[in-house]
Design a protein around this motif. Structure first.
Motif, PDB file in Angstrom:
ATOM      1  N   VAL A  27      18.312 -20.931   4.435  1.00 13.74           N
ATOM      2  CA  VAL A  27      17.581 -20.000   3.436  1.00 13.74           C
ATOM      3  C   VAL A  27      17.253 -18.824   3.902  1.00 13.74           C
ATOM      4  N   VAL A  28      16.434 -18.656   5.100  1.00 16.13           N
ATOM      5  CA  VAL A  28      16.102 -17.476   5.691  1.00 16.13           C
ATOM      6  C   VAL A  28      17.587 -16.573   6.114  1.00 16.13           C
ATOM      7  N   VAL A  29      18.277 -17.185   6.870  1.00 17.41           N
ATOM      8  CA  VAL A  29      19.556 -16.335   7.186  1.00 17.41           C
ATOM      9  C   VAL A  29      20.256 -16.055   6.131  1.00 17.41           C
ATOM     10  N   ARG A  30      20.175 -16.892   4.772  1.00 15.07           N
ATOM     11  CA  ARG A  30      21.148 -16.402   3.918  1.00 15.07           C
ATOM     12  C   ARG A  30      20.632 -15.327   3.053  1.00 15.07           C
ATOM     13  N   LEU A  31      19.239 -15.272   3.093  1.00 15.49           N
ATOM     14  CA  LEU A  31      18.429 -14.212   2.333  1.00 15.49           C
ATOM     15  C   LEU A  31      18.759 -12.968   3.173  1.00 15.49           C
ATOM     16  N   ILE A  32      18.569 -13.178   4.606  1.00 16.25           N
ATOM     17  CA  ILE A  32      18.791 -11.978   5.237  1.00 16.25           C
ATOM     18  C   ILE A  32      20.224 -11.310   5.143  1.00 16.25           C
ATOM     19  N   ARG A  33      21.294 -12.157   4.973  1.00 15.31           N
ATOM     20  CA  ARG A  33      22.357 -11.614   4.796  1.00 15.31           C
ATOM     21  C   ARG A  33      22.901 -11.228   3.555  1.00 15.31           C
ATOM     22  N   GLU A  34      22.232 -11.803   2.444  1.00 19.70           N
ATOM     23  CA  GLU A  34      22.890 -11.574   0.981  1.00 19.70           C
ATOM     24  C   GLU A  34      21.732 -10.780   0.186  1.00 19.70           C
ATOM     25  N   ASP A  35      20.369 -10.806   0.572  1.00 13.06           N
ATOM     26  CA  ASP A  35      19.476 -10.275  -0.316  1.00 13.06           C
ATOM     27  C   ASP A  35      19.102  -8.957   0.122  1.00 13.06           C
ATOM     28  N   ALA A  36      19.127  -8.527   1.580  1.00 15.12           N
ATOM     29  CA  ALA A  36      18.620  -7.512   2.076  1.00 15.12           C
ATOM     30  C   ALA A  36      19.427  -6.191   1.550  1.00 15.12           C
ATOM     31  N   PRO A  37      18.830  -5.100   1.372  1.00  9.37           N
ATOM     32  CA  PRO A  37      19.116  -3.903   0.623  1.00  9.37           C
ATOM     33  C   PRO A  37      20.384  -3.457   1.701  1.00  9.37           C
ATOM     34  N   THR A  38      21.623  -2.904   1.032  1.00 15.13           N
ATOM     35  CA  THR A  38      22.496  -2.497   1.971  1.00 15.13           C
ATOM     36  C   THR A  38      22.885  -1.147   1.853  1.00 15.13           C
ATOM     37  N   ALA A  39      22.132  -0.416   1.027  1.00 17.12           N
ATOM     38  CA  ALA A  39      22.567   0.851   0.953  1.00 17.12           C
ATOM     39  C   ALA A  39      22.487   1.847   2.048  1.00 17.12           C
TER      40      ALA A  39
ATOM     41  N   TRP B  93       0.824  -1.196  -0.037  1.00 13.73           N
ATOM     42  CA  TRP B  93       0.138  -0.085  -0.006  1.00 13.73           C
ATOM     43  C   TRP B  93       0.921   1.367   0.010  1.00 13.73           C
ATOM     44  N   LYS B  94       1.949   1.383   0.929  1.00 11.10           N
ATOM     45  CA  LYS B  94       2.772   2.517   0.963  1.00 11.10           C
ATOM     46  C   LYS B  94       3.460   2.678  -0.361  1.00 11.10           C
ATOM     47  N   GLU B  95       4.041   1.427  -0.621  1.00 10.81           N
ATOM     48  CA  GLU B  95       4.903   1.515  -2.056  1.00 10.81           C
ATOM     49  C   GLU B  95       3.996   2.178  -3.168  1.00 10.81           C
ATOM     50  N   ILE B  96       2.710   1.734  -3.472  1.00  9.06           N
ATOM     51  CA  ILE B  96       1.877   2.288  -4.360  1.00  9.06           C
ATOM     52  C   ILE B  96       1.459   3.869  -4.157  1.00  9.06           C
ATOM     53  N   ARG B  97       1.330   4.254  -2.840  1.00  5.78           N
ATOM     54  CA  ARG B  97       0.845   5.343  -2.446  1.00  5.78           C
ATOM     55  C   ARG B  97       1.881   6.360  -2.381  1.00  5.78           C
ATOM     56  N   THR B  98       3.026   5.954  -2.026  1.00  4.74           N
ATOM     57  CA  THR B  98       4.214   6.983  -1.737  1.00  4.74           C
ATOM     58  C   THR B  98       5.286   6.855  -2.984  1.00  4.74           C
ATOM     59  N   GLY B  99       5.543   5.696  -3.423  1.00  6.14           N
ATOM     60  CA  GLY B  99       6.317   5.469  -4.275  1.00  6.14           C
ATOM     61  C   GLY B  99       7.748   5.499  -3.778  1.00  6.14           C
ATOM     62  N   GLU B 100       8.057   5.486  -2.462  1.00  7.42           N
ATOM     63  CA  GLU B 100       9.234   5.560  -1.899  1.00  7.42           C
ATOM     64  C   GLU B 100       9.935   4.142  -2.047  1.00  7.42           C
ATOM     65  N   GLN B 101      11.178   4.313  -2.138  1.00  9.44           N
ATOM     66  CA  GLN B 101      12.144   3.268  -2.796  1.00  9.44           C
ATOM     67  C   GLN B 101      11.918   2.064  -1.435  1.00  9.44           C
ATOM     68  N   VAL B 102      12.267   2.508  -0.235  1.00  8.53           N
ATOM     69  CA  VAL B 102      12.277   1.995   0.866  1.00  8.53           C
ATOM     70  C   VAL B 102      11.086   0.910   1.214  1.00  8.53           C
ATOM     71  N   TYR B 103       9.816   1.356   0.682  1.00  4.89           N
ATOM     72  CA  TYR B 103       8.661   0.558   0.766  1.00  4.89           C
ATOM     73  C   TYR B 103       8.811  -0.713  -0.283  1.00  4.89           C
ATOM     74  N   GLU B 104       9.192  -0.316  -1.460  1.00  2.00           N
ATOM     75  CA  GLU B 104       9.480  -1.425  -2.515  1.00  2.00           C
ATOM     76  C   GLU B 104      10.439  -2.428  -1.715  1.00  2.00           C
ATOM     77  N   GLN B 105      11.506  -2.016  -1.203  1.00  2.00           N
ATOM     78  CA  GLN B 105      12.821  -2.753  -0.786  1.00  2.00           C
ATOM     79  C   GLN B 105      11.974  -3.753   0.310  1.00  2.00           C
ATOM     80  N   LEU B 106      11.260  -3.119   1.169  1.00  2.00           N
ATOM     81  CA  LEU B 106      10.537  -3.884   2.312  1.00  2.00           C
ATOM     82  C   LEU B 106       9.584  -4.947   1.727  1.00  2.00           C
ATOM     83  N   ARG B 107       8.852  -4.599   0.853  1.00  2.00           N
ATOM     84  CA  ARG B 107       7.793  -5.498   0.107  1.00  2.00           C
ATOM     85  C   ARG B 107       8.477  -6.519  -0.580  1.00  2.00           C
ATOM     86  N   THR B 108       9.683  -6.363  -1.394  1.00  2.00           N
ATOM     87  CA  THR B 108      10.384  -7.265  -2.137  1.00  2.00           C
ATOM     88  C   THR B 108      11.161  -8.195  -1.156  1.00  2.00           C
TER      89      THR B 108
END
Lengths: 338, 466
Positions: free
Chosen positions: B435-447, B38-53
């Motif tokens: 898999v979950v730990v690996r996703l958290i370590r490697e796929d989470a946004p690091t900017a 909802w927030k991603e669609i409404r605000t277009g903020e990148q952080v919500y897209e990252q959170l959703r993805t």
């Protein structure tokens, strides 16, 4: 003995079947129709999984996974609905069938676990060893699931008490062949290029194997089981329909009419399930001699489940239309699963 | 030779205990994903897209493992508990069939669009998919808990015997399915799922804060998780207390086991903290022998809803067969203890947030990291209280659990599948965790955290090779 409040029994629903319909027989048909839908839809997922073994390049393997990625979860839920319906409407049949074929049921579950995990795991790491092993697991689960399901259906039909018979093993192999034909026909619709060209002849080979195995299973099975009368008109009609659809599948496939070829395979899946239902009727479990009308739940429960299904099944079909339209058209090389 | 009854019960315990983890993750993540979308669609903020993805990836893997382990449970009623299925199928099978059609189908089909379709469908259909997936997960719980609550407090049926087999017949669907237990179970379970996932989100984010690798993504995750925790943790305690009173009314034997109350007594005190003084107290707790910190009269007050002198019937004055008291008593104490800790943790975090030092308190971060999976562990404890506490009954006062097991099942068969499940489910848990730990370590946004709210970061323009 009664318990709890009896204040608001909907008496009309307890008195007789809805609209006076023969609901027990309709549900017998519906349970098999739902199983057929599972076998058709998840059947092409199984077939794609088996054909995964023939693809060597990463790009082609990704293309196969992308072809079923958004769909296979939903397809598999038809099995859950089948189990739920059998439990809700024919609980005694559900109980005797599942407990009698105890180890076989767990073989089916184990195969489905491996098959369900494999595509998801395959995408988690892009290194060679990891993907080689999960690729193998995907193939193994995709072949073992329809095989064990077929053996289960064969045991059910032929009234086999023990683990398996020659006839039910043949049914298992026939179902594997049918799912491979299903998967190849699906890839004809959903892919382009080498994948489409190279899987088509494999699908045609599987089609021929299916016809031979199915006939062999019926011949062997009818000799061992007094319940299976293969000479009756409906049986011969369904067999004739299957042969006709098989011819349509091969000719349409060669002519590049992929949609027609796919429908021809789907028709054979439903024909197979209709054949099993026809041969069982009026029994629901030959091994115990249990008849449909003896296995069914009370009128009130049956009416309520009928109302639920009448409302919900059209909705479910709508979801599938939305899902398949959202991802219509072929996937290309370079598309991937995630 | 192992008894098929014991093996079947152990197998059901193993398969449910592992399975419940994944629906908890799905049900708990669903409202977060709806909010992010909802927030991603409404605000277009990148952080919500990252959170959703990112959190959709965790959701997808949880859903897959939940599906494969859930099919097992549905089939186990037929394979291992055939006598129960024959007896109670008319009442119990219906909700399962409706669950499949109404809930599971909705979730599984729209999950295809939600996971794979962001670039394929418009914002409206995408948002509908997010809501449909969430609604599907919650409706699943509705029907499963309708079935379960009927087993806890059965109503609306008639019991007859056909060929020596007891058969339950539905006579009053409203009494049976609008069961008084259901709302208690549903609210307690759903709030627990959201609370557990809020702890998981906050704990994961706190790890990055603690190790000085926090980004805007992780700061946002931590704040949203904490905000939800501040609501759900206290609510769970308030609600759980009232639920306990309902159990005292409807399943007195379970309530007495939860309190290890053997003697019937009036003016019973509430045992806030119970400490065993000997080894025997652990394996066979009796309320009278434990060292307890207690509030006088309060157990009586709670059980009766206002009378401090109310009598609580002890286990000695009930059915001779009783649940394993030690398991129920200690699981209940651990559940309540952990629930209390979550409230403390939420208020501690809330206090730091108010002060503006949420990301500076290392001890708080460590506490959150350590608590990240404790929510799910607490859900397990709650289910142990619920399910072990109603033993020896599979359907309260109607059918004993041992009578529900498949009559033809042999010991070796049951042992084979039990051993298979212990192996396969252990492997599943390890794999899921990996898999979950690996996703958290490697796929989470690091900017790095950006103070700029506009989605302008140039490195995101680089095309990915996916």
């Amino acid at each position: 003995m009664t318990n709890g409040s009896l204040a608001t029994v909907p008496l009309a629903l307890a008195e007789g079947p809805l609209l006076g319909l023969p609901l027990d027989r309709l549900w017998f048909g519906l349970v098999f129709a739902v199983f057929g839908t599972f076998l058709f839809l998840d059947g092409f997922d199984f077939g794609v999984g088996a054909l995964f073994a023939t693809r060597r390049t990463d790009a082609e393997r990704e293309q196969l996974l992308a072809a079923i990625g958004p769909f296979w979860d939903g397809n598999e839920v038809w099995l859950v609905v089948f189990g739920g319906m059998l439990f809700a409407v024919f609980p005694e049949a559900y109980a005797v069938l599942f407990s009698r074929h105890y180890l076989l049921m767990f073989a089916i579950l184990g195969a489905l676990i491996v098959r369900g995990l494999a595509p998801e795991m395959y995408e988690q790491r892009h290194d060679e060893t990891w993907q080689r092993w999960w690729g193998r697991a995907f193939v193994a689960g995709s072949v073992a699931s329809p095989f064990f399901l077929g053996v289960f259906a064969g045991n059910w039909l032929f009234g086999v008490e023990s683990a398996a018979s020659a006839a039910s093993l043949l049914v298992g192999l026939a179902v594997v062949a049918l799912t491979v034909a299903d998967g190849a026909a699906y890839l004809g619709l959903k892919t382009r290029g080498d994948v489409r060209l190279e899987t088509r002849p494999l699908g045609h080979l599987a089609q021929i194997a299916y016809l031979l195995l199915a006939v062999a299973a019926l011949l062997v099975g009818s000799r061992s089981s007094p319940y299976v009368a293969i000479g009756s008109a409906p049986t011969l009609g369904l067999l004739g329909l299957t042969v006709l659809l098989a011819v349509v599948h091969v000719i349409a496939g060669r002519a590049g009419r992929h949609y027609l070829a796919f429908v021809a395979v789907a028709g054979q899946v439903y024909a197979l399930v209709a054949l099993v239902a026809t041969l069982l009727f009026p029994l629901i479990d030959p091994a115990s001699g249990l008849r449909i009308e003896a296995a069914v739940v009370s009128t009130l429960a049956l009416n309520l489940t009928t109302i639920g299904a009448t409302v919900l099944l059209p909705l479910v079909v709508t979801y599938f239309v939305v899902l398949y339209s959202a991802f219509s058209g072929p996937v290309d090389e370079g598309d991937n699963y995630a | 030779m192992i008894d098929p009854v014991i093996a079947s019960r152990l197998q059901f315990a193993v398969t449910t205990i592992v399975h419940i983890i994944f629906p908890v993750m799905s049900m708990g993540l669903a409202p977060f994903l709806i909010y992010f979308t909802w927030k991603e669609i409404r605000t277009g903020e990148q952080v919500y897209e990252q959170l959703r993805t990112f959190w959709t990836k965790i959701f997808a893997i949880s859903f897959v493992v939940g599906t494969v382990t859930g099919i097992v449970l549905e089939f186990e009623f037929g394979t291992n508990f055939a006598a129960f299925s024959t007896t109670a199928g008319e009442l119990f099978g219906g909700p399962l069939a409706i669950e499949g059609m109404m809930a599971f189908m909705l979730e599984a089909t729209f999950l295809g669009i939600f996971v794979f379709g962001r670039d394929r469908v418009g914002d409206v259909l995408y948002m509908i998919s997010a809501v449909a997936v969430g609604l599907g997960t919650w409706l699943s719980a509705v029907w499963i808990l309708i079935a379960n609550s009927w087993m806890q407090t059965p109503r609306g049926y008639e019991l007859a015997t056909e060929n020596g087999q007891p058969i339950v017949t539905l006579v009053d669907p409203i009494a049976a399915y609008a069961n008084p237990r259901f709302p208690w179970m549903f609210v307690h379970m759903q709030n627990a799922a959201v609370l557990s996932v809020a702890l998981f989100l906050t704990g994961t984010a706190a790890y990055f804060v603690w190790t000085n690798r926090d980004t805007e993504f992780w700061r946002k995750t931590m704040k949203i998780g904490l905000a939800v925790l501040l609501v759900t943790a206290p609510f769970q305690a308030i609600h759980g207390d009232a639920y306990g009173r309902h159990v005292a009314d409807t399943q007195p034997q379970k309530f007495a086991a939860m309190e290890a109350q053997y003697e019937t007594d009036s003016t019973v005190a509430l045992k806030l903290l119970a400490v065993p003084t000997s080894l025997e107290d652990i394996t066979d707790p009796h309320a009278d022998d434990l060292f307890v910190v207690e509030i006088p009269f309060v157990a009586s007050l709670l059980a009766s809803g206002g009378d401090p002198g109310a009598t609580i019937t002890g286990l000695n004055d009930m059915d001779a067969e009783r649940p394993p008291v030690a398991i129920v008593f200690w699981a209940f104490r651990a559940m309540v203890g952990l629930g209390t800790w979550f409230i403390v943790l939420a208020f501690w975090g809330g206090y730091r947030w108010l002060q503006g030092t949420l990301f500076e308190d290392d001890r708080l971060a460590i506490a959150f990291v350590g608590s990240s999976v404790l929510g799910i562990f607490t859900v397990e404890l709650g289910w142990i209280v619920t399910e072990v506490g109603r033993q020896p009954w599979v359907i309260q006062d109607v059918m004993k659990t041992h009578a529900g097991v498949s009559p033809g099942l042999s010991g070796p068969e049951a042992l084979t599948t039990l051993a298979g499940f212990v192996g396969v489910y252990t492997a599943l848990l390890v794999l899921y965790w990996y898999v979950v730990v690996r996703l958290i370590r490697e796929d989470a946004p690091t900017a790095p955290p950006s103070s700029n709210r506009e989605p302008t970061v140039p490195e995101e323009v680089v095309p990915s090779d996916d």
